[in-house]
Structures are given as structure tokens and as C-alpha cells.
Motif scaffolding. Structure first.
Motif, PDB file in Angstrom:
ATOM      1  N   ALA A 211      -0.257   9.368  14.071  1.00  0.00           N
ATOM      2  CA  ALA A 211      -0.685  10.625  13.468  1.00  0.00           C
ATOM      3  C   ALA A 211       0.526  11.255  12.791  1.00  0.00           C
ATOM      4  CB  ALA A 211      -1.252  11.573  14.525  1.00  0.00           C
ATOM      5  N   PRO A 212       0.330  12.012  11.723  1.00  0.00           N
ATOM      6  CA  PRO A 212       1.476  12.661  11.071  1.00  0.00           C
ATOM      7  C   PRO A 212       2.026  13.788  11.935  1.00  0.00           C
ATOM      8  CG  PRO A 212      -0.569  13.378  10.050  1.00  0.00           C
ATOM      9  CD  PRO A 212      -0.944  12.304  11.028  1.00  0.00           C
ATOM     10  N   LEU A 213       3.315  14.058  11.783  1.00  0.00           N
ATOM     11  CA  LEU A 213       3.945  15.114  12.570  1.00  0.00           C
ATOM     12  C   LEU A 213       3.792  16.491  11.939  1.00  0.00           C
ATOM     13  CD1 LEU A 213       7.269  13.322  13.611  1.00  0.00           C
ATOM     14  CD2 LEU A 213       5.281  13.801  15.040  1.00  0.00           C
ATOM     15  N   GLY A 214       3.636  16.548  10.633  1.00  0.00           N
ATOM     16  CA  GLY A 214       3.566  17.832   9.945  1.00  0.00           C
ATOM     17  C   GLY A 214       2.208  18.100   9.335  1.00  0.00           C
TER      18      GLY A 214
ATOM     19  N   ASN B 175       6.952  13.849   5.919  1.00  0.00           N
ATOM     20  CA  ASN B 175       7.728  14.555   6.933  1.00  0.00           C
ATOM     21  C   ASN B 175       7.947  13.746   8.201  1.00  0.00           C
ATOM     22  OD1 ASN B 175       8.140  16.814   5.407  1.00  0.00           O
ATOM     23  ND2 ASN B 175       6.351  17.892   6.163  1.00  0.00           N
ATOM     24  N   GLY B 176       7.121  12.777   8.451  1.00  0.00           N
ATOM     25  CA  GLY B 176       7.284  11.967   9.647  1.00  0.00           C
ATOM     26  C   GLY B 176       5.955  11.688  10.308  1.00  0.00           C
TER      27      GLY B 176
ATOM     28  N   GLY C  82       0.595  15.974   6.321  1.00  0.00           N
ATOM     29  CA  GLY C  82      -0.152  14.734   6.508  1.00  0.00           C
ATOM     30  C   GLY C  82       0.677  13.483   6.308  1.00  0.00           C
ATOM     31  N   PHE C  83      -0.043  12.402   5.980  1.00  0.00           N
ATOM     32  CA  PHE C  83       0.598  11.098   5.820  1.00  0.00           C
ATOM     33  C   PHE C  83       1.166  10.922   4.414  1.00  0.00           C
ATOM     34  CE2 PHE C  83      -2.463   9.810   9.209  1.00  0.00           C
ATOM     35  CZ  PHE C  83      -1.571   9.237  10.093  1.00  0.00           C
ATOM     36  N   HIS C  84       2.306  10.277   4.328  1.00  0.00           N
ATOM     37  CA  HIS C  84       2.805   9.709   3.076  1.00  0.00           C
ATOM     38  C   HIS C  84       3.714   8.554   3.452  1.00  0.00           C
ATOM     39  CE1 HIS C  84       5.014  10.071  -1.054  1.00  0.00           C
ATOM     40  NE2 HIS C  84       4.213   9.023  -0.981  1.00  0.00           N
TER      41      HIS C  84
ATOM     42  N   VAL D 256       0.842  -1.184   0.000  1.00  0.00           N
ATOM     43  CA  VAL D 256       0.000   0.000   0.000  1.00  0.00           C
ATOM     44  C   VAL D 256       0.879   1.236   0.000  1.00  0.00           C
ATOM     45  CG1 VAL D 256      -1.669   1.362   1.332  1.00  0.00           C
ATOM     46  CG2 VAL D 256      -1.904  -1.120   1.208  1.00  0.00           C
ATOM     47  N   GLU D 257       0.551   2.204  -0.844  1.00  0.00           N
ATOM     48  CA  GLU D 257       1.137   3.542  -0.719  1.00  0.00           C
ATOM     49  C   GLU D 257      -0.001   4.504  -0.436  1.00  0.00           C
ATOM     50  OE1 GLU D 257       3.985   6.855  -2.911  1.00  0.00           O
ATOM     51  OE2 GLU D 257       4.025   4.760  -3.559  1.00  0.00           O
ATOM     52  N   LEU D 258       0.141   5.276   0.632  1.00  0.00           N
ATOM     53  CA  LEU D 258      -0.950   6.118   1.114  1.00  0.00           C
ATOM     54  C   LEU D 258      -0.479   7.545   1.296  1.00  0.00           C
ATOM     55  CD1 LEU D 258      -3.546   5.267   3.830  1.00  0.00           C
ATOM     56  CD2 LEU D 258      -2.163   7.336   4.110  1.00  0.00           C
ATOM     57  N   LYS D 259      -1.308   8.484   0.811  1.00  0.00           N
ATOM     58  CA  LYS D 259      -1.119   9.910   1.065  1.00  0.00           C
ATOM     59  C   LYS D 259      -2.447  10.451   1.588  1.00  0.00           C
ATOM     60  CE  LYS D 259       2.141  10.697  -2.758  1.00  0.00           C
ATOM     61  NZ  LYS D 259       2.397  11.480  -3.989  1.00  0.00           N
ATOM     62  N   ALA D 260      -2.390  11.300   2.599  1.00  0.00           N
ATOM     63  CA  ALA D 260      -3.636  11.848   3.137  1.00  0.00           C
ATOM     64  C   ALA D 260      -3.352  13.087   3.960  1.00  0.00           C
ATOM     65  CB  ALA D 260      -4.357  10.811   4.000  1.00  0.00           C
ATOM     66  N   SER D 261      -4.374  13.950   4.066  1.00  0.00           N
ATOM     67  CA  SER D 261      -4.319  15.083   4.975  1.00  0.00           C
ATOM     68  C   SER D 261      -4.151  14.576   6.399  1.00  0.00           C
ATOM     69  CB  SER D 261      -5.619  15.893   4.867  1.00  0.00           C
ATOM     70  OG  SER D 261      -5.902  16.254   3.542  1.00  0.00           O
ATOM     71  N   PRO D 262      -3.731  15.444   7.319  1.00  0.00           N
ATOM     72  CA  PRO D 262      -3.550  14.997   8.707  1.00  0.00           C
ATOM     73  C   PRO D 262      -4.851  14.518   9.347  1.00  0.00           C
ATOM     74  CG  PRO D 262      -2.455  17.110   8.340  1.00  0.00           C
ATOM     75  CD  PRO D 262      -3.301  16.850   7.129  1.00  0.00           C
ATOM     76  N   TYR D 263      -4.780  13.403  10.030  1.00  0.00           N
ATOM     77  CA  TYR D 263      -5.877  12.906  10.865  1.00  0.00           C
ATOM     78  C   TYR D 263      -5.278  11.885  11.826  1.00  0.00           C
ATOM     79  CZ  TYR D 263      -6.049   8.687   7.865  1.00  0.00           C
ATOM     80  OH  TYR D 263      -5.753   7.533   7.194  1.00  0.00           O
ATOM     81  N   ALA D 264      -6.026  11.473  12.797  1.00  0.00           N
ATOM     82  CA  ALA D 264      -5.538  10.525  13.799  1.00  0.00           C
ATOM     83  C   ALA D 264      -6.021   9.124  13.476  1.00  0.00           C
ATOM     84  CB  ALA D 264      -6.012  10.935  15.190  1.00  0.00           C
ATOM     85  N   VAL D 265      -5.163   8.128  13.698  1.00  0.00           N
ATOM     86  CA  VAL D 265      -5.473   6.726  13.412  1.00  0.00           C
ATOM     87  C   VAL D 265      -5.269   5.906  14.684  1.00  0.00           C
ATOM     88  CG1 VAL D 265      -4.838   4.700  12.054  1.00  0.00           C
ATOM     89  CG2 VAL D 265      -4.743   6.968  11.012  1.00  0.00           C
TER      90      VAL D 265
END
Length: 320
Positions: A119-122, A88-89, A125-127, A56-65
Motif C-alpha cells: 500500500a502507498p505510504l502517502g 512518496n513511498g 498514492g502509488f507511483h 510497467v509505469e503505474l500511478k494511482a490513488s491510494p488503495y491496498a494490494v
């Protein structure tokens, strides 16, 4: 390959759809985002089945998982996940052990059926890439594999090996030999288990994983230096930090020798350039791909494809 993007859903429904259908239904996690931030949410992912695993390759705006105990009961996985951080992390937290951050280019591992939060640090979001490898496909069975709480890789020597395997797996074509992709998946699994102390580097499986990963590294180095007419085993061996004899031993287990791999990569690169730059002189393309002369390029191209480069270009998108 299966691809999906929130652009396929009405803006006011995007996060709800992502949360209920994609996060919960496909990945078995709970996604949360403040209601006032949902209108601008964006997410996309690709999913490929390669070598018995899911990439899976995932990109998304910041959100909590969160993958909670109820999520695990609803969608058990019994697999090892190897994560490659591309953005970014991200921050990770588990119920066993301390929280940690995973930086861009870093790797982490976990078993799917242990709770965690992330959750993403920046603000970007996620990548990330996630390789999900079912335990049933991993020969090195050990009960400790089901106890792998999320953790980053601590061994810096393994990171380049994982990076090479991930890159080669990500570029694998649908018609690539299934044995090649299976070897890459198994190498990634066993490298993760080496890092976590479950597989010994000197064991048969550990050595096989290291050989596969170093071969991937060698191929990546070849692809990076195609334009150099002096590309030779001693050059790649030096970059890898191994002897020339060891380099040739790596290629003995592959379908193509070092020289065959170099020639094949140069030919593939020349075909790409002919498609992408139809106005470019064939002589320029041959030089850009590292062929020592135009005559050599024509001879090798004709031997490989049964036609001259100009005939290939004339066929356009229908070329072999």
C-alpha cells in the motif's frame, strides 16, 4: 506501448473496473478500497514489451494490494520483478520475512509467485515502475530465484546503476536496437541477482551486468553535461569514479565510441530544440548543445543528416 487510464470509464465504475479488469486480469493481484473512497479513485498505467520483459509505469490513488496464493494460482508469472519507487513511498509485507518500506528513488525485488501485500505510504498514492523479467529469459538459472520474497536493495552502490538502466530503458524508442534493450533488461536482472547473493559480481554474467550499467551511467552523464564544451572522457570518468582507460573500455562494447556518443547526443538535442523553439536562433541552439562553433555545428549536422540545420527546421515535423 499500451496506455490506459480510468478516465475512459464512468466515475462510479472506475475502481471496480480497475480492480476486476486491470488489477486482477492484467497484474494478477487483488485490489481493495473502502466503498466511500471509490468515487474519487484515479489510476493510469503504461505497458511496454522491451528486451523480453514487460515494463510497467503505474500511478494511482491510494488503495491496498494483495497477491495471495489464490491470485498466484489464477495468474502465475514465474518472473523476477524489479521495482523502482517514484512516489512518496510504499509499504510492503510478505508471508516470509518482516514488513518494510520502500522510499522514493529506491528499488526492491521479488519473485512474482510469492504472496505479498502493499500500500502507498502517502496520500498521493502509488507511483512506481515495475520491470517483470521471465525467468526463462535469464541465463543464470538458479532455484533460489523462485524464493525471492519482496525486499529492498541493501547495497547503495548498486542503486545508481539500476537507476541509470531503468532511465535508459524507459527512454528507449520503438526502433531502438533490440540488442540494446535486451542488454539493459539482462543487466537489471543480474544486478538484482547480485544484490540477492545469487550471482557473484566477479562472475562473467556479473561483470557483464556491471559493464552495461556503468555504460548507461556514462551515457546519462553525457546527456546531463551536453552544454559544457569541455565535456571530455576525463570529466565523465571522474564523475563515474573510474579511470579514463576503463571508460573507453566500456564504450568499446557499444555501437558508438565516447566521442561519437557525445556528438550524436548533441545533434539529437539540437533537433529537439529546433522543434520545440522554432523562433530560437540556430547559433544559440548550437551553443546550448555544446558545439564549439557554428561552423562545426553545420559541418557535423550536414554530415549526419545530409542537410543544413535550417533545412531541417524548414521541414518541420516531416524531418528525418
Amino acid at each position: 506501448m499500451y496506455r490506459w487510464c480510468t478516465d475512459e470509464v464512468e466515475p462510479h465504475e472506475r475502481f471496480d473496473y480497475w480492480r476486476e479488469v486491470r488489477s486482477k486480469g492484467l497484474f494478477g493481484v487483488t485490489a481493495e478500497l473502502a466503498r466511500e473512497r471509490r468515487a474519487d479513485f484515479f489510476g493510469e498505467f503504461s505497458l511496454r514489451q522491451l528486451g523480453g520483459a514487460g515494463l510497467v509505469e503505474l500511478k494511482a490513488s491510494p488503495y491496498a494490494v494483495e497477491r495471495s496464493s489464490s491470485d498466484i494460482a489464477y495468474a502465475p508469472g514465474d518472473a523476477i520483478c524489479v521495482y523502482q519507487q517514484l512516489g512518496n513511498g510504499s509499504w510492503f509485507g510478505g508471508l516470509r520475512g518482516s514488513d518494510f518500506a520502500i522510499a522514493n528513488g529506491s528499488f526492491a525485488t521479488s519473485h512474482t509467485d510469492l504472496p505479498y501485500r502493499t500500500a502507498p505510504l502517502g496520500a498521493e498514492g502509488f507511483h512506481l515502475r515495475i520491470l517483470k523479467i521471465p525467468l526463462s529469459t535469464i541465463p543464470a538459472q538458479d532455484r533460489r530465484m523462485r524464493e525471492l520474497a519482496p525486499r529492498t536493495f541493501d547495497d547503495p552502490a548498486l542503486a545508481p546503476l539500476l537507476g541509470a538502466c531503468f532511465a535508459e530503458l524507459g527512454e528507449a524508442s520503438t526502433d531502438q536496437d533490440a540488442d540494446d534493450t535486451t542488454s539493459l533488461v539482462q543487466a537489471l536482472a543480474h544486478l538484482a541477482l547480485i544484490e540477492r547473493g545469487i550471482v557473484r559480481p566477479g562472475s562473467r554474467r556479473g561483470q557483464a551486468a556491471l559493464r552495461t550499467a556503468r555504460l548507461s551511467q556514462a551515457r546519462r552523464l553525457i546527456a546531463r553535461h551536453l552544454q559544457d564544451p569541455n565535456l571530455a572522457p576525463i570529466m565523465v570518468a571522474d564523475l563515474l569514479g573510474v579511470s579514463v582507460r576503463h571508460l573507453h573500455m566500456l564504450f568499446e562494447t557499444a555501437a558508438k565510441s565516447f566521442s561519437q556518443t557525445v556528438t550524436d547526443e548533441r545533434l539529437k538535442q539540437s533537433r529537439r530544440l529546433m522543434r520545440e523553439a522554432p523562433e530560437r536562433l540556430i547559433a544559440d541552439i548550437a551553443a546550448a548543445c555544446g558545439f564549439e562553433s557554428l561552423a562545426t555545428y553545420y559541418r557535423v549536422f550536414n554530415a549526419a543528416y545530409g542537410m543544413a540545420p535550417g533545412d531541417f527546421r524548414a521541414q518541420g515535423s516531416q524531418a528525418c
